[in-house]
Each structure stands twice: as structure tokens, then as C-alpha cells.
Design a protein around this motif. Structure first.
Motif, PDB file in Angstrom:
ATOM      1  N   UNK A 173       0.831  -1.202   0.000  1.00 42.28           N
ATOM      2  CA  UNK A 173       0.000   0.000   0.000  1.00 42.28           C
ATOM      3  C   UNK A 173       0.869   1.257   0.000  1.00 42.28           C
ATOM      4  N   UNK A 174       1.901   1.259   0.834  1.00 42.30           N
ATOM      5  CA  UNK A 174       2.796   2.418   0.894  1.00 42.30           C
ATOM      6  C   UNK A 174       3.539   2.580  -0.425  1.00 42.30           C
ATOM      7  N   UNK A 175       3.987   1.455  -0.992  1.00 42.77           N
ATOM      8  CA  UNK A 175       4.705   1.492  -2.271  1.00 42.77           C
ATOM      9  C   UNK A 175       3.813   2.012  -3.394  1.00 42.77           C
ATOM     10  N   UNK A 176       2.522   1.643  -3.355  1.00 44.41           N
ATOM     11  CA  UNK A 176       1.590   2.140  -4.369  1.00 44.41           C
ATOM     12  C   UNK A 176       1.482   3.649  -4.339  1.00 44.41           C
ATOM     13  N   UNK A 177       1.372   4.205  -3.144  1.00 42.77           N
ATOM     14  CA  UNK A 177       1.336   5.672  -3.028  1.00 42.77           C
ATOM     15  C   UNK A 177       2.673   6.292  -3.424  1.00 42.77           C
ATOM     16  N   UNK A 178       3.779   5.604  -3.108  1.00 45.49           N
ATOM     17  CA  UNK A 178       5.100   6.118  -3.483  1.00 45.49           C
ATOM     18  C   UNK A 178       5.232   6.211  -4.998  1.00 45.49           C
ATOM     19  N   UNK A 183      10.542   1.119   5.282  1.00 45.54           N
ATOM     20  CA  UNK A 183      11.227   2.414   5.366  1.00 45.54           C
ATOM     21  C   UNK A 183      11.727   2.866   4.001  1.00 45.54           C
ATOM     22  N   UNK A 184      12.143   1.919   3.156  1.00 42.79           N
ATOM     23  CA  UNK A 184      12.539   2.269   1.783  1.00 42.79           C
ATOM     24  C   UNK A 184      11.349   2.865   1.042  1.00 42.79           C
ATOM     25  N   UNK A 185      10.173   2.232   1.180  1.00 41.34           N
ATOM     26  CA  UNK A 185       8.959   2.722   0.500  1.00 41.34           C
ATOM     27  C   UNK A 185       8.596   4.137   0.957  1.00 41.34           C
ATOM     28  N   UNK A 186       8.660   4.372   2.265  1.00 42.38           N
ATOM     29  CA  UNK A 186       8.294   5.692   2.805  1.00 42.38           C
ATOM     30  C   UNK A 186       9.293   6.748   2.344  1.00 42.38           C
ATOM     31  N   UNK A 187      10.581   6.437   2.435  1.00 43.43           N
ATOM     32  CA  UNK A 187      11.600   7.401   2.007  1.00 43.43           C
ATOM     33  C   UNK A 187      11.497   7.680   0.516  1.00 43.43           C
ATOM     34  N   UNK A 188      11.187   6.641  -0.263  1.00 43.58           N
ATOM     35  CA  UNK A 188      11.025   6.825  -1.710  1.00 43.58           C
ATOM     36  C   UNK A 188       9.858   7.755  -2.002  1.00 43.58           C
ATOM     37  N   UNK A 189       8.757   7.589  -1.269  1.00 44.33           N
ATOM     38  CA  UNK A 189       7.601   8.479  -1.447  1.00 44.33           C
ATOM     39  C   UNK A 189       7.970   9.916  -1.121  1.00 44.33           C
ATOM     40  N   UNK A 190       8.728  10.111  -0.042  1.00 44.03           N
ATOM     41  CA  UNK A 190       9.158  11.464   0.343  1.00 44.03           C
ATOM     42  C   UNK A 190      10.047  12.081  -0.732  1.00 44.03           C
TER      43      UNK A 190
END
Length: 687
Positions: free
Chosen positions: A386-391, A419-426
Motif C-alpha cells: 500500500x505504501x509502495x503504491x502511493x510512493x 522504510x525504503x517505501x516511505x523514504x522513496x515516497x518522500x
């Protein structure tokens, strides 16, 4: 009441056993009712009481089983063991551990059937203290010499994290049977130590013990995990010599091993030669092709499995859904979603996670969120998807919101992928503060040390924000050797902000790691071109030609009516190329009238300005969008995929086309999604 037929109780005991073997609670309760009716007011004979306790325990009804036990005036060790065993097998370990002290307080004593079950319960909690106490009891009672008891104790120590205790116990075993050897190997695999599993197999052979199918599967799984192709191939020869090649489990393990070692031909040969196949066999070969960039073959194998009469399982559907994710096959994915619903497996955590991932990677984030919200249970894969999809959509606000919900819930802890997914989104939305704060506090907050992927995200965050020098300082201070992803993030930042000198440093490091990657050469050439340093740009291109490096041709594809239409720049072979060119010419006139100006900065230096504009006008994604406008009815989004990063001019053109035509255009390049609508892109030009 009339006399009971002497064979009556035995016949009823047989009915109870049949209820257990057929998992029929209705039959079991009917037999129980008949027993009560026939014997009332006499108490149940012990052997019938034992049968009933065993039946209710095996059918996962510990309440009735406990009630029958409490009504027995002299319960035997068989009664207690049946209840403990059923509780352990049906994932009620605490109940099994509570029953054991009751057994100790009775006149009965545990036997070599009781202790393996209660040790299994201690292992599944996991509870090391209880396990150690049970080990001590086994030793004091003289039951530890039993091979099943000691094997259960060995398994318990592995599963409770006391590997050193397990090694000591194993070394002290007077006779190591194949069950204990297999326990060592499988637990080493579970603990992520494939080399230890391989070493145990070798020791097994040295000891003279004959391996069985479990041993072979464990060894092959270890070789697959460590990618020891040669070693696994040698075992394949050994399996043929031992005559285990017709074994279904071993065949499945071989298919999985060859697939994970990127030897698809060998995996397919083993699969084709298997006399018997099950759903695991089909899943293994589907995954083997999907993991080795043969997604279409993988999907066709799924169709073949259905024709063979195999019912879709959660593993099969989740495996095929990954192929849709890679192919950007949204319609195929939706069809599989319907299959999962019809097969009543959409509630599976594996299928649900795969659906979230598929919809996210196919650009339908709304569908991904709907599936995510409807899932009864979620694991780390679900949250990460889910996080990766938003990223991928560049929606850092929603990615951070989901991450916050995950951490506040506390049921599933973030892992390094999260954490990779969240940082990538940022990074993709320019949220420098949130992204760098997570990078700097991840070890303190979550106990996760930064890995290469986290450093790449940090460099990307700083680089996109125009802090390339600070990103370079982080690279120089890294404890590990920077990878392609780290230097690539810096090189891309230099492209965005036209930092030619630092870009040259990053490019030279990339050339050392992978000198034949055309993308890095092209990127450096474009950096020089954007800075107006044409001689150096041309020199980079010349160096590519001198060493035989060819630029990967850009291509875009679009699905329409169960067919994939592929376009390359200046395509002249598509059946509708005449209509496509006419549509593009009309669009060009209307775009220029609306204020569009072609971005010719990266076009070849030798070309005249008019020729540069003509080159840009024939890029593959423009051809694809023109085809979409011709064929796809109004109101339906046009979905395009591209193998390379979308260029600046095409990005600008897509915004104008979306506004002029009143259409939503979803473009997935090799980095992220761009959703164009009403003259705007979802990335807000931060890409």
C-alpha cells in the motif's frame, strides 16, 4: 432399558473414528448422542471417553473435549494426551500447556506421546522457559531417550531462538534418526541460515543415515536461498541415482530451485517430465517464469493449469497477480480478482496483498486502497504494498498517513522495506524534512540499521532538493561501498539541476561498476547537453560507439481489446500509423495554439531546430497516446507504459493533450506513475 449389544460400543467407537477421519462433526455428535442414549445412566467406558476426547480435540472443539474429560472419574494418560495433542495441532498452545499440569496432578504420568505434543505447544508460543522446564522433566522421567521426545525438544529449542541449546542437544543424541536431521535442516532454513542446512545434510550423509524426501527438499531450498546452482545441480544427479525423481515434493523443490537460480529451461524440463503434478507444481513453474522476466509465459501457464482442471488456490492466484503487476495488465488483474472472489479466496492474506500490489503497480491506487481497507488481516507485505503504491504515484502525504497508521496499530512492525517505501515516497514529492528525519532516526525508533537502499533514498531526497553536495558527502561517509542505485540517484540529481562536474564524478563511478550500461552514458551526455557543453556531450556518445555500447531503444505500449500495441520512436509499421500521424499533427497545432513550446534541449546538436522538434514529435509515448485517442472511447483513461524515463518534452506535451482532449492519461515510466489531467500532472513537475 434393554441390554446393550456386546458389539455396540465398539461399533460406536468406529463411528467416532470415521468422524475424525472425515472431519465430520455431525457424524461425531450423532455417535456421541447414541452412546449417551445407549449407556445412560451408566458412566462412559474409558475407551469411549478417550475416543470422544480425541474426536472433539482433532475437530478443534476444546470445550466439549474438556467437558468429556472432566466427566471421566479416572481419566487416563491417553485422555490427557488426546486433549493436549489436539490443542497443539489446532494452534491452542496455551490450552495444551494448561492441561499438562492437570495431568501431572492426576494418578497418570506423561508418556512418550504426551511430551512431543506439549513441547510442540511450547515451541509455537514460543516460550523458552516452558520448553526448558519440559526438557528437564523429560530428562528426569527417563523419556528423553525416546527419539520422538528428543526430536520435539530439538525443534522447540530452534523455534524459541535457543540455537546453542539445540546444537548441544543434537550433539548429545545417542541415535540421530532422519526426523532429527530434518528438524535441524528445516529450522536452519527458517532462521535464514541456508549454509547451516547444507552442512547438516552433508553430516547426515557422513553419518550413514539415508535422506528422505524432506531432506532433499530442505537441501534444495537451501541451495535456492543461497543461489548455489552447482551444488543443487549435483544433488539433482544424486536424486536421480536414488530414484526419488518421481517424488512429487522433490520435483516441486527442483522446479523452485532452478527457477530461483535463473535456470528456467531446467525448471521447465523438470516440470514437463513430472508424472504427477499438483497446484504447488504449477505455482512453482509460474513463479519461475515470472521471476525471470517471462511474464507472458507465466500467465499462459496459469491458463493451461485451469484447462487441466486445477482449482485456483490462494498461492496460484497471488503468483499470477505478480505477472500482471510487471506487465501493467490492469484488465488481466481485474479478471483474476474476479476469479479469486468466485473461488472464495479473496480473503486470503496472500491474495489480498498481491491484489494491493497489483493495483498499485498498475496505477489504480483507488482499487488498491479498497482491497486494503477490506482485508480482515494484514501483514508487512500488505502494508508495504500500500505504501509502495502511493510512493509510485508520488503521493507522499498518503504514504506517510498509511505508515503512521501501521506504526500506531502496533500489530505489524515496519521492516527495512517499509522504510525504503516511505523514504522513496518522500523523495518523489520533495518532502526532505520527513524523509531525512526517518533516515536519521530509523535505528533508534525501529532498530533497523540503514542499508544500501536507504542510502540511495537519502541521496535521492537531498539531490532532488538541490543539495547534491550534501548528498555527495553522505556517499563519501558510507560504511559500505556505494552501489549503482546510490551513484545513480546522485547522477539523476545532477541531471535535474544541471551540475555537470559532480555528474561526471557520479558517472565515472557508475562506469567502473557497470561500464556497459547505456543509460548512465546517455544521462551524462544529456547533463552536458543541458549545460550547453555540446562537445563533451558528443564525446560521451562517441565513446559509447567506440566500445560498442548501444542505447536501449525507447518503447511504449498500450493495451486495447486483449492486445498489446507496442510503439518505438519514429514507428512506421503499425497498421494505424497514418491515422496516428494525422492525429499527432492536429494535436501539435492545437497544443502550440494553447501555449506549448517544444523542449529541444536534449535533441542532437547537429540537427536544425525544426528537425529537433520533428524528432521529439515522434517519441514512442506520443505515438501511443495518439493511438489511445483514436481507439479508446471517451471517459476511459488512457494507460501507457514506457521502458525508459519519460523525457521533459513528452511530459509537457502530455499535460497539454490531457487538457485539450479532456482525457485522463496515466503514464508509467521506469521510475513512477504520471497522471495527467486538466493540463496538470500528479507529480507537480517534481520528478
Amino acid at each position: 432399558m434393554g441390554p446393550i449389544h456386546p458389539n455396540g460400543p465398539q461399533a460406536l467407537a468406529g463411528a467416532i473414528e470415521l468422524a475424525v477421519s472425515s472431519s465430520s462433526l455431525l457424524l461425531g455428535r450423532a455417535a456421541h448422542a447414541q452412546i449417551v442414549k445407549a449407556l445412560y445412566p451408566l458412566p462412559l467406558p474409558s475407551f469411549l471417553s478417550n475416543h470422544l476426547i480425541n474426536m472433539y480435540s482433532k475437530l478443534d472443539l476444546p470445550g466439549p473435549a474438556s467437558l468429556v474429560l472432566s466427566l471421566d472419574p479416572c481419566p487416563s494418560v491417553v485422555s490427557f494426551t488426546a486433549l493436549i495433542s489436539g490443542a497443539a495441532q489446532n494452534y491452542h498452545p496455551l490450552l495444551a500447556l494448561r492441561i499438562f499440569p492437570l495431568l501431572l496432578r492426576s494418578s497418570s504420568r506423561p508418556n512418550d506421546f504426551t511430551l512431543p505434543s506439549v513441547l510442540k505447544a511450547a515451541a509455537s508460543i514460543p516460550c523458552a522457559v516452558a520448553g526448558i522446564q519440559l526438557h528437564a522433566f523429560s530428562l528426569k522421567s527417563g523419556l528423553l531417550s525416546d527419539v520422538f521426545v528428543i526430536s520435539a525438544a530439538l525443534d522447540m529449542y530452534h523455534k524459541t531462538g535457543l540455537s546453542s541449546h539445540a546444537c548441544l542437544l543434537f550433539d548429545e543424541m545417542p541415535h540421530k534418526n532422519i526426523v532429527s536431521w530434518n528438524a535441524v535442516m528445516t529450522n536452519a532454513l527458517i532462521a535464514g541460515r541456508p549454509d547451516a542446512a547444507i552442512a547438516a545434510f552433508i553430516r547426515l550423509r557422513v553419518s550413514g543415515e539415508e535422506p528422505n524426501e524432506v531432506s532433499f527438499c530442505a537441501f534444495l531450498n537451501a541451495c535456492a536461498a543461497a543461489e548455489y546452482f552447482r551444488l543443487g545441480s549435483q544433488l539433482h544427479s544424486f536424486i536421480l541415482r536414488f530414484g526419488f525423481d518421481p517424488n512429487l515434493s522433490v520435483g516441486n523443490a527442483l522446479v523452485d530451485f532452478y527457477g530461483k537460480c535463473s535456470c528456467v529451461l531446467a525448471a521447465r524440463q523438470v516440470f514437463d517430465e513430472m508424472l504427477l503434478k499438483n497446484d504447488v507444481s504449477w505455482c512453482s513453474i509460474i513463479v519461475a517464469h515470472a521471476q525471470n522476466a517471462e511474464e507472458e509465459v507465466a500467465f499462459n501457464l496459469y491458463i493451461e493449469a485451469r484447462r487441466e482442471g486445477f482449482v485456483p488456490t490462494d498461492f496460484m492466484i497471488s503468483s499470477v497477480l505478480t505477472t500482471c503487476s510487471i506487465l501493467s495488465g490492469l484488465d488481466l488483474g481485474r479478471s483474476l480478482h474476479a476469479v479469486a472472489v468466485r473461488s472464495c479466496i479473496e480473503g486470503s492474506i496472500f491474495v489480498g496483498s498481491a491484489l494491493v500490489d497489483m493495483y498499485g503497480k498498475c496505477g489504480s491506487i483507488e482499487d488498491a486502497k479498497q482491497v486494503f481497507d477490506d482485508m480482515p488481516d494484514r501483514n508487512s507485505v500488505t502494508w508495504n504494498a500500500m505504501i509502495s503504491g502511493y510512493a509510485a504515484q508520488g503521493n507522499a502525504a498518503m504514504a506517510l498517513s498509511v505508515f503512521d497508521e501501521m506504526t500506531r496499530g502496533g500489530e505489524v512492525m515496519p521492516n527495512y522495506v517499509t522504510l525504503v517505501c516511505v523514504m522513496s515516497a518522500c523523495a518523489r514529492e520533495g518532502r526532505l524534512k520527513e524523509g531525512m528525519e526517518l533516515f536519521e532516526t530509523m535505528e533508534e525508533r525501529f532498530g533497523i540499521k540503514p542499508r544500501m537502499e536507504h542510502y540511495a533514498c537519502a541521496v535521492d531526497l537531498l539531490g532532488r532538493a538541490g543539495k547534491e553536495e550534501k548528498a555527495y558527502e553522505i556517499i563519501k561517509k558510507m560504511a559500505m561501498k556505494p552501489s549503482v542505485s546510490v551513484w545513480g540517484a546522485l547522477l539523476n540529481a545532477c541531471r535535474i539541476h544541471r551540475k555537470a562536474e559532480l555528474g561526471r564524478i557520479a558517472a565515472e563511478e557508475l562506469f567502473k561498476i557497470d561500464p556497459l550500461d547505456s543509460g548512465n552514458h546517455v544521462l551524462l551526455s544529456n547533463i552536458y547537453a543541458s549545460a550547453g557543453r555540446w562537445e563533451e556531450s558528443i564525446e560521451v556518445r562517441k565513446d559509447m560507439n567506440d566500445v560498442g555500447i548501444k542505447k536501449e531503444p525507447g518503447c511504449s505500449w498500450i493495451a486495447w481489446k486483449d492486445e498489446i500495441h507496442v510503439f518505438q520512436a519514429k514507428d512506421a509499421i503499425h497498421e494505424k500509423i497514418g491515422d496516428i500521424r494525422a492525429t499527432l499533427a492536429d494535436l501539435r497545432r492545437r497544443m502550440i495554439a494553447a501555449g506549448y513550446t517544444p523542449d529541444t534541449r536534449f535533441a542532437l546538436y547537429e540537427l536544425e531546430e525544426e528537425e529537433k522538434e520533428s524528432e521529439l514529435h515522434q517519441h514512442s509515448e506520443k505515438l501511443a497516446v495518439a493511438f489511445g485517442l483514436i481507439c479508446i472511447p471517451a471517459g476511459i483513461p488512457i494507460r501507457i507504459s514506457k521502458n525508459l524515463r519519460v523525457c521533459g518534452d513528452c511530459h509537457q506535451a502530455m499535460k497539454f493533450i490531457s487538457g485539450i482532449e479532456g482525457r485522463e492519461i496515466i503514464l508509467r515510466d521506469n521510475v513512477r506513475f504520471h497522471r495527467f489531467k486538466d493540463y496538470k500532472c500528479s507529480c507537480r513537475d517534481y520528478w
